[in-house]
Design a protein around this motif. Structure first.
Motif, PDB file in Angstrom:
ATOM      1  N   ARG A  46     -13.140  -4.533  10.270  1.00  0.00           N
ATOM      2  CA  ARG A  46     -13.458  -5.576   9.290  1.00  0.00           C
ATOM      3  C   ARG A  46     -13.219  -5.020   7.889  1.00  0.00           C
ATOM      4  O   ARG A  46     -13.813  -4.015   7.510  1.00  0.00           O
ATOM      5  CB  ARG A  46     -14.894  -6.048   9.464  1.00  0.00           C
ATOM      6  CG  ARG A  46     -15.136  -6.707  10.820  1.00  0.00           C
ATOM      7  CD  ARG A  46     -16.614  -6.881  11.124  1.00  0.00           C
ATOM      8  NE  ARG A  46     -16.820  -7.494  12.431  1.00  0.00           N
ATOM      9  CZ  ARG A  46     -16.828  -6.833  13.581  1.00  0.00           C
ATOM     10  NH1 ARG A  46     -16.626  -5.521  13.579  1.00  0.00           N
ATOM     11  NH2 ARG A  46     -17.020  -7.450  14.725  1.00  0.00           N
ATOM     12  N   GLN A  50     -11.289 -10.114   6.329  1.00  0.00           N
ATOM     13  CA  GLN A  50     -10.333 -10.032   7.431  1.00  0.00           C
ATOM     14  C   GLN A  50     -10.908  -9.237   8.601  1.00  0.00           C
ATOM     15  O   GLN A  50     -11.701  -8.320   8.414  1.00  0.00           O
ATOM     16  CB  GLN A  50      -9.023  -9.379   6.958  1.00  0.00           C
ATOM     17  CG  GLN A  50      -8.294 -10.164   5.888  1.00  0.00           C
ATOM     18  CD  GLN A  50      -6.989  -9.508   5.488  1.00  0.00           C
ATOM     19  OE1 GLN A  50      -6.807  -8.309   5.643  1.00  0.00           O
ATOM     20  NE2 GLN A  50      -6.076 -10.307   4.960  1.00  0.00           N
ATOM     21  N   GLU A  51     -10.473  -9.603   9.797  1.00  0.00           N
ATOM     22  CA  GLU A  51     -10.864  -8.888  11.010  1.00  0.00           C
ATOM     23  C   GLU A  51      -9.594  -8.551  11.789  1.00  0.00           C
ATOM     24  O   GLU A  51      -8.762  -9.431  12.038  1.00  0.00           O
ATOM     25  CB  GLU A  51     -11.812  -9.731  11.851  1.00  0.00           C
ATOM     26  CG  GLU A  51     -12.376  -9.001  13.062  1.00  0.00           C
ATOM     27  CD  GLU A  51     -13.473  -9.809  13.752  1.00  0.00           C
ATOM     28  OE1 GLU A  51     -14.612  -9.822  13.242  1.00  0.00           O
ATOM     29  OE2 GLU A  51     -13.167 -10.436  14.786  1.00  0.00           O
ATOM     30  N   THR A  52      -9.436  -7.296  12.162  1.00  0.00           N
ATOM     31  CA  THR A  52      -8.210  -6.821  12.810  1.00  0.00           C
ATOM     32  C   THR A  52      -8.566  -6.070  14.079  1.00  0.00           C
ATOM     33  O   THR A  52      -9.490  -5.249  14.086  1.00  0.00           O
ATOM     34  CB  THR A  52      -7.424  -5.874  11.867  1.00  0.00           C
ATOM     35  OG1 THR A  52      -7.130  -6.577  10.657  1.00  0.00           O
ATOM     36  CG2 THR A  52      -6.141  -5.402  12.517  1.00  0.00           C
ATOM     37  N   ARG A  53      -7.821  -6.342  15.143  1.00  0.00           N
ATOM     38  CA  ARG A  53      -8.026  -5.639  16.407  1.00  0.00           C
ATOM     39  C   ARG A  53      -6.913  -4.598  16.583  1.00  0.00           C
ATOM     40  O   ARG A  53      -5.733  -4.894  16.363  1.00  0.00           O
ATOM     41  CB  ARG A  53      -8.038  -6.617  17.578  1.00  0.00           C
ATOM     42  CG  ARG A  53      -8.086  -5.925  18.946  1.00  0.00           C
ATOM     43  CD  ARG A  53      -8.378  -6.900  20.052  1.00  0.00           C
ATOM     44  NE  ARG A  53      -8.223  -6.277  21.376  1.00  0.00           N
ATOM     45  CZ  ARG A  53      -8.858  -6.669  22.476  1.00  0.00           C
ATOM     46  NH1 ARG A  53      -9.686  -7.705  22.427  1.00  0.00           N
ATOM     47  NH2 ARG A  53      -8.651  -6.045  23.619  1.00  0.00           N
ATOM     48  N   VAL A  54      -7.306  -3.393  17.011  1.00  0.00           N
ATOM     49  CA  VAL A  54      -6.358  -2.328  17.314  1.00  0.00           C
ATOM     50  C   VAL A  54      -6.588  -1.912  18.760  1.00  0.00           C
ATOM     51  O   VAL A  54      -7.671  -1.453  19.123  1.00  0.00           O
ATOM     52  CB  VAL A  54      -6.523  -1.111  16.392  1.00  0.00           C
ATOM     53  CG1 VAL A  54      -5.327  -0.174  16.533  1.00  0.00           C
ATOM     54  CG2 VAL A  54      -6.699  -1.537  14.950  1.00  0.00           C
ATOM     55  N   LEU A  60      -3.323   2.743  13.733  1.00  0.00           N
ATOM     56  CA  LEU A  60      -3.846   2.107  12.532  1.00  0.00           C
ATOM     57  C   LEU A  60      -3.606   3.048  11.357  1.00  0.00           C
ATOM     58  O   LEU A  60      -4.082   4.185  11.356  1.00  0.00           O
ATOM     59  CB  LEU A  60      -5.341   1.823  12.670  1.00  0.00           C
ATOM     60  CG  LEU A  60      -6.002   1.166  11.450  1.00  0.00           C
ATOM     61  CD1 LEU A  60      -5.553  -0.291  11.316  1.00  0.00           C
ATOM     62  CD2 LEU A  60      -7.524   1.243  11.539  1.00  0.00           C
ATOM     63  N   ARG A 113      -2.987  -1.191   8.156  1.00  0.00           N
ATOM     64  CA  ARG A 113      -1.811  -1.778   8.797  1.00  0.00           C
ATOM     65  C   ARG A 113      -1.779  -1.318  10.248  1.00  0.00           C
ATOM     66  O   ARG A 113      -1.859  -0.117  10.526  1.00  0.00           O
ATOM     67  CB  ARG A 113      -0.536  -1.356   8.068  1.00  0.00           C
ATOM     68  CG  ARG A 113       0.722  -2.065   8.582  1.00  0.00           C
ATOM     69  CD  ARG A 113       1.926  -1.612   7.775  1.00  0.00           C
ATOM     70  NE  ARG A 113       3.157  -2.221   8.260  1.00  0.00           N
ATOM     71  CZ  ARG A 113       3.664  -3.361   7.811  1.00  0.00           C
ATOM     72  NH1 ARG A 113       3.026  -4.028   6.868  1.00  0.00           N
ATOM     73  NH2 ARG A 113       4.788  -3.832   8.293  1.00  0.00           N
ATOM     74  N   VAL A 114      -1.659  -2.264  11.171  1.00  0.00           N
ATOM     75  CA  VAL A 114      -1.592  -1.953  12.597  1.00  0.00           C
ATOM     76  C   VAL A 114      -0.139  -1.759  13.005  1.00  0.00           C
ATOM     77  O   VAL A 114       0.738  -2.538  12.603  1.00  0.00           O
ATOM     78  CB  VAL A 114      -2.232  -3.076  13.446  1.00  0.00           C
ATOM     79  CG1 VAL A 114      -2.147  -2.747  14.937  1.00  0.00           C
ATOM     80  CG2 VAL A 114      -3.685  -3.285  13.033  1.00  0.00           C
ATOM     81  N   THR A 116       2.095  -1.644  16.281  1.00  0.00           N
ATOM     82  CA  THR A 116       1.934  -2.044  17.683  1.00  0.00           C
ATOM     83  C   THR A 116       3.007  -1.488  18.604  1.00  0.00           C
ATOM     84  O   THR A 116       2.732  -1.178  19.755  1.00  0.00           O
ATOM     85  CB  THR A 116       1.923  -3.580  17.803  1.00  0.00           C
ATOM     86  OG1 THR A 116       3.119  -4.107  17.206  1.00  0.00           O
ATOM     87  CG2 THR A 116       0.714  -4.162  17.077  1.00  0.00           C
TER      88      THR A 116
END
Length: 272
Positions: A46, A50-54, A60, A113-114, A116
């Motif tokens: 968080r 914003q909420e980001t999943r890794v 990350l 920044r993720v 992937t």
């Protein structure tokens, strides 16, 4: 194997984070640019609104100067783990010497920044660098080159870190405190170290919505959290490292800061 955080002056640091309980960890200030590879489980980050999943197998990239909250979720076998590399700021002037002509237009990591889709060669390079930084005594120049290699891999993926954030008085105080965790500074001593008078120090911190006592507690507790997650040091030893002679007093302060006891991370760790 005893877990530790290994720092190489002029290069950066390497650590392995393990957690066996799902905890919401609030407002962690990131003082160095980091690259985090999720090995087991996944993390919800968080940042602001914003909420980001890794996910496991993803990376990350986190720039310094950001404050993040996160929950690390366990894998099916009850473990969250991630490998972390953090850069020394001096490396960024070195890597620009090797940058491509496109460096000025690469997407910048301003906050997080993720990443992937990781090339296997990048994964291998990261793993080799992380392991050698953590467990071997690399010559300083070799350590620097290993860490620069990771920045060059990121540039191959079209990613570079933005330049460091402006040097506020709050950041100067944090830098002073993190390098002297065992010392309880007075405002006058901090002001002297920063070459200003105490009134000016308090006024400038207030303008940045900071309070010296709160900064001291936050720096100490944040460092203690990382030691709990990334080393096998006894809690009493960690308490001493961050300036507390009393483990119970440390545990009380830690619980007040994070909402859970140090043993919530440490007390029920199981061997992998």
């Amino acid at each position: 194997m005893i877990r530790k955080i290994k720092a190489s002056p002029g290069a950066g640091s390497s650590s392995l984070l393990l957690q066996h309980s799902e905890l919401f960890i609030s407002s962690i200030f990131v003082d160095k640019p980091e690259l985090i590879f999720i090995q087991q489980g996944y993390s919800i980050i968080r940042h602001g609104l914003q909420e980001t999943r890794v996910n496991s197998g993803e990376m990350l990239a986190v720039n310094s100067g950001n404050t993040l909250s996160f929950t690390n979720y366990l894998s099916d076998n009850g473990v969250f783990s991630c490998a972390i590399l953090a850069w020394d700021a001096s490396l960024f002037s070195d890597v620009r010497l090797h940058a491509s002509p496109l460096e000025g237009v690469l997407p910048k990591v301003e906050d997080i920044r993720v990443i992937t889709h990781l090339p296997l060669a990048f994964q291998q390079s990261f793993s080799d660098t992380h392991q050698s930084m953590l467990w071997q005594s690399l010559p300083p120049m070799i350590a620097r080159h290993r860490m620069i290699e990771q920045l060059l891999w990121l540039s191959q993926l079209g990613i570079s870190y933005s330049r460091q954030h402006s040097e506020t008085v709050t950041l100067q105080v944090r830098d002073l405190l993190v390098n002297n965790l065992h010392k309880s500074f007075t405002a006058a001593e901090v002001a002297e170290q920063l070459k200003m008078n105490e009134v000016t120090l308090r006024r400038r911190l207030a303008a940045e919505h900071s309070v010296l006592r709160d900064l001291m507690i936050d720096v100490r507790m944040t460092h203690a959290l990382r030691l709990l997650q990334c080393t096998d040091l006894a809690i009493s030893n960690i308490a001493h490292q961050v300036g507390y002679e009393s483990s119970s007093r440390f545990a009380e302060r830690f619980r007040k800061r994070f909402g859970f006891a140090p043993t919530s991370i440490r007390g029920h760790l199981r061997p992998l």
